[in-house]
Motif scaffolding. Sequence first.
Motif, PDB file in Angstrom:
ATOM      1  N   SER A   8       0.829  -1.216   0.000  1.00 14.64           N
ATOM      2  CA  SER A   8       0.000   0.000   0.000  1.00 14.64           C
ATOM      3  C   SER A   8       0.860   1.261   0.000  1.00 14.64           C
ATOM      4  O   SER A   8       0.477   2.268  -0.598  1.00 14.64           O
ATOM      5  CB  SER A   8      -1.024   0.001   1.137  1.00 14.64           C
ATOM      6  OG  SER A   8      -0.393  -0.093   2.363  1.00 14.64           O
ATOM      7  N   SER A   9       2.049   1.200   0.630  1.00  9.53           N
ATOM      8  CA  SER A   9       2.870   2.421   0.548  1.00  9.53           C
ATOM      9  C   SER A   9       3.417   2.587  -0.867  1.00  9.53           C
ATOM     10  O   SER A   9       3.542   3.707  -1.372  1.00  9.53           O
ATOM     11  CB  SER A   9       3.964   2.455   1.620  1.00  9.53           C
ATOM     12  OG  SER A   9       4.989   1.580   1.280  1.00  9.53           O
ATOM     13  N   ALA A  10       3.677   1.461  -1.563  1.00 14.73           N
ATOM     14  CA  ALA A  10       4.112   1.548  -2.969  1.00 14.73           C
ATOM     15  C   ALA A  10       2.997   2.182  -3.811  1.00 14.73           C
ATOM     16  O   ALA A  10       3.249   3.086  -4.621  1.00 14.73           O
ATOM     17  CB  ALA A  10       4.449   0.150  -3.488  1.00 14.73           C
ATOM     18  N   ALA A  11       1.770   1.700  -3.600  1.00 10.55           N
ATOM     19  CA  ALA A  11       0.641   2.210  -4.403  1.00 10.55           C
ATOM     20  C   ALA A  11       0.425   3.704  -4.141  1.00 10.55           C
ATOM     21  O   ALA A  11       0.190   4.482  -5.066  1.00 10.55           O
ATOM     22  CB  ALA A  11      -0.622   1.416  -4.078  1.00 10.55           C
ATOM     23  N   PHE A  71     -11.097  -0.196  -3.115  1.00 11.88           N
ATOM     24  CA  PHE A  71     -10.261  -0.811  -4.145  1.00 11.88           C
ATOM     25  C   PHE A  71      -9.164  -1.618  -3.459  1.00 11.88           C
ATOM     26  O   PHE A  71      -8.487  -1.111  -2.556  1.00 11.88           O
ATOM     27  CB  PHE A  71      -9.677   0.290  -5.047  1.00 11.88           C
ATOM     28  CG  PHE A  71     -10.788   1.022  -5.767  1.00 11.88           C
ATOM     29  CD1 PHE A  71     -11.175   0.636  -7.029  1.00 11.88           C
ATOM     30  CD2 PHE A  71     -11.498   2.042  -5.124  1.00 11.88           C
ATOM     31  CE1 PHE A  71     -12.241   1.258  -7.672  1.00 11.88           C
ATOM     32  CE2 PHE A  71     -12.562   2.674  -5.760  1.00 11.88           C
ATOM     33  CZ  PHE A  71     -12.933   2.282  -7.035  1.00 11.88           C
ATOM     34  N   GLU A  72      -9.024  -2.866  -3.878  1.00  9.21           N
ATOM     35  CA  GLU A  72      -8.027  -3.724  -3.223  1.00  9.21           C
ATOM     36  C   GLU A  72      -7.556  -4.781  -4.203  1.00  9.21           C
ATOM     37  O   GLU A  72      -8.209  -5.058  -5.209  1.00  9.21           O
ATOM     38  CB  GLU A  72      -8.625  -4.374  -1.969  1.00  9.21           C
ATOM     39  CG  GLU A  72      -9.772  -5.302  -2.254  1.00  9.21           C
ATOM     40  CD  GLU A  72     -10.373  -5.935  -0.995  1.00  9.21           C
ATOM     41  OE1 GLU A  72      -9.724  -5.959   0.044  1.00  9.21           O
ATOM     42  OE2 GLU A  72     -11.506  -6.429  -1.102  1.00  9.21           O
ATOM     43  N   VAL A  76      -0.709  -9.609  -9.667  1.00  9.64           N
ATOM     44  CA  VAL A  76      -0.981  -8.597 -10.704  1.00  9.64           C
ATOM     45  C   VAL A  76      -2.479  -8.327 -10.921  1.00  9.64           C
ATOM     46  O   VAL A  76      -2.835  -7.608 -11.855  1.00  9.64           O
ATOM     47  CB  VAL A  76      -0.331  -8.978 -12.059  1.00  9.64           C
ATOM     48  CG1 VAL A  76       1.179  -9.057 -11.937  1.00  9.64           C
ATOM     49  CG2 VAL A  76      -0.891 -10.284 -12.610  1.00  9.64           C
ATOM     50  N   THR A  77      -3.350  -8.889 -10.072  1.00  7.83           N
ATOM     51  CA  THR A  77      -4.784  -8.751 -10.367  1.00  7.83           C
ATOM     52  C   THR A  77      -5.495  -7.788  -9.419  1.00  7.83           C
ATOM     53  O   THR A  77      -5.567  -8.030  -8.217  1.00  7.83           O
ATOM     54  CB  THR A  77      -5.478 -10.128 -10.301  1.00  7.83           C
ATOM     55  OG1 THR A  77      -4.611 -11.078 -10.890  1.00  7.83           O
ATOM     56  CG2 THR A  77      -6.783 -10.102 -11.053  1.00  7.83           C
ATOM     57  N   PRO A  78      -6.054  -6.725  -9.970  1.00  3.91           N
ATOM     58  CA  PRO A  78      -6.736  -5.714  -9.141  1.00  3.91           C
ATOM     59  C   PRO A  78      -8.209  -6.043  -8.946  1.00  3.91           C
ATOM     60  O   PRO A  78      -8.750  -6.931  -9.605  1.00  3.91           O
ATOM     61  CB  PRO A  78      -6.625  -4.460 -10.010  1.00  3.91           C
ATOM     62  CG  PRO A  78      -6.694  -4.977 -11.414  1.00  3.91           C
ATOM     63  CD  PRO A  78      -6.050  -6.345 -11.388  1.00  3.91           C
ATOM     64  N   LEU A 135      -2.155  -4.005  -6.303  1.00  6.38           N
ATOM     65  CA  LEU A 135      -2.753  -2.869  -5.587  1.00  6.38           C
ATOM     66  C   LEU A 135      -2.586  -1.569  -6.381  1.00  6.38           C
ATOM     67  O   LEU A 135      -3.457  -0.699  -6.358  1.00  6.38           O
ATOM     68  CB  LEU A 135      -2.152  -2.741  -4.182  1.00  6.38           C
ATOM     69  CG  LEU A 135      -2.965  -1.827  -3.264  1.00  6.38           C
ATOM     70  CD1 LEU A 135      -4.388  -2.356  -3.064  1.00  6.38           C
ATOM     71  CD2 LEU A 135      -2.304  -1.654  -1.909  1.00  6.38           C
ATOM     72  N   ILE A 136      -1.487  -1.461  -7.106  1.00  5.04           N
ATOM     73  CA  ILE A 136      -1.288  -0.263  -7.943  1.00  5.04           C
ATOM     74  C   ILE A 136      -2.349  -0.226  -9.053  1.00  5.04           C
ATOM     75  O   ILE A 136      -2.948   0.826  -9.323  1.00  5.04           O
ATOM     76  CB  ILE A 136       0.154  -0.239  -8.505  1.00  5.04           C
ATOM     77  CG1 ILE A 136       1.135   0.032  -7.357  1.00  5.04           C
ATOM     78  CG2 ILE A 136       0.301   0.799  -9.618  1.00  5.04           C
ATOM     79  CD1 ILE A 136       2.597  -0.198  -7.684  1.00  5.04           C
TER      80      ILE A 136
END
Length: 334
Positions: A18-21, A256-257, A243-245, A277-278
């Motif tokens: 989440s900090s990356a996103a 969104f997760e 890789v799946t949002p 997550l991105i």
Amino acid sequence: MTYCLTLIPGDGIGPEVSSAARRVLDATGLDFEWREVSAGLAALEAHDDPLPASTVEAVKSADATLKGPTTTPKGVGFRSINVAIRQQLCLYANFRPARSLPGIKTYFEDIDLIVIRENTEGLYSGLEHEVVPGVVESLRIITSLASERIARFAFQTAKRQNRRRVTCVHKANILKLSDGLFLDSCRKVAAEFPEIEFDDCIVDAAAMKLVMNPHFFDVLVMENLFGDILSDLTSGLVGGLGVTPSANVGEGIAVFEAVHGSAPDIAGQGIANPTALILSGALMLRYLGEKEAADQVEGAVRKVLAAGKTRTGDVGGRATTSEFTDALLEVVSG
Ligand code: NAI
Ligand code: MG
């Protein structure tokens, strides 16, 4: 315009991804006011409650929420925070696109399908009890209200995205009443959208067809448990959980997760793939009407993956979470 976003970092790899996103979303140049709140194990430790009322309130009042995965104990222990958030805030539609990414080796190319999962009832209604010792019962609730609502969401999505077909996945041959009602509800809503093809497929056959001929499908709509299982399958078609949002959408509220969980096996090692997550963040930007920024983020992910130099271990590379994120930031801000 400033968007008020709630961030739930989550458990396990949650804080890392989440900090990356957050860094990538901030790099789009849009103005975000982040409010960080906790849920899951982190909230249990801090507030003695895995889902504090203040967290639910923060999700309700935000323009949108980005949520990292939260751990749910198996068997005994507190109920899933995800299921609770979805039910309490009536986030009735779970939207899980599976789209091939460049540079990620999979069995099939050019996958582009969407699983739409009913998010509030079915076997996840939380109605379980012991009938007598050694016999337990879990109730599978299906209502015409929730079934028509999710079918309408599926057709509206198909229409907005110029998709050709909606497939209802069910087990109405055996579960005659419950899935019979789900299928009938989908048929009824299909009649309102004559421009979109409609068909149905029994869930076990759908699982086989998805791995043999996934291009046959376009938008798939199903009840809660089938959607949980088949959306992990479709994420496997495009490179896996990393890789799946996904998006959980209700009336004016959305969370969104990633599809993945808190991945305790790799937590704290700095090697988790933040892509899921991105890309969930990109779905959030689209939901907020920020199409250009969403394209910018998705484009950066595709560009970095296509270049093949910087990838995390789950998709065949050696990069750490922060190395991969730095590569994305270079493209997004550059
Ligand atoms: P999981 O998705 O956490 O992990 C399954 C496998 O995929 C593991 O080997 C993990 O290392 C790998 N993986 C998952 N995400 C990854 C990423 N971003 N990068 C690299 N590898 C990744 O599923 P599991 O182990 O069944 O569940 C762990 C916990 O997560 C449980 O407590 C479960 O209840 C919870 N969970 C939470 C969800 C949520 O908050 N939305 C969704 C699914 C599970
Ligand atoms: Mg799942």
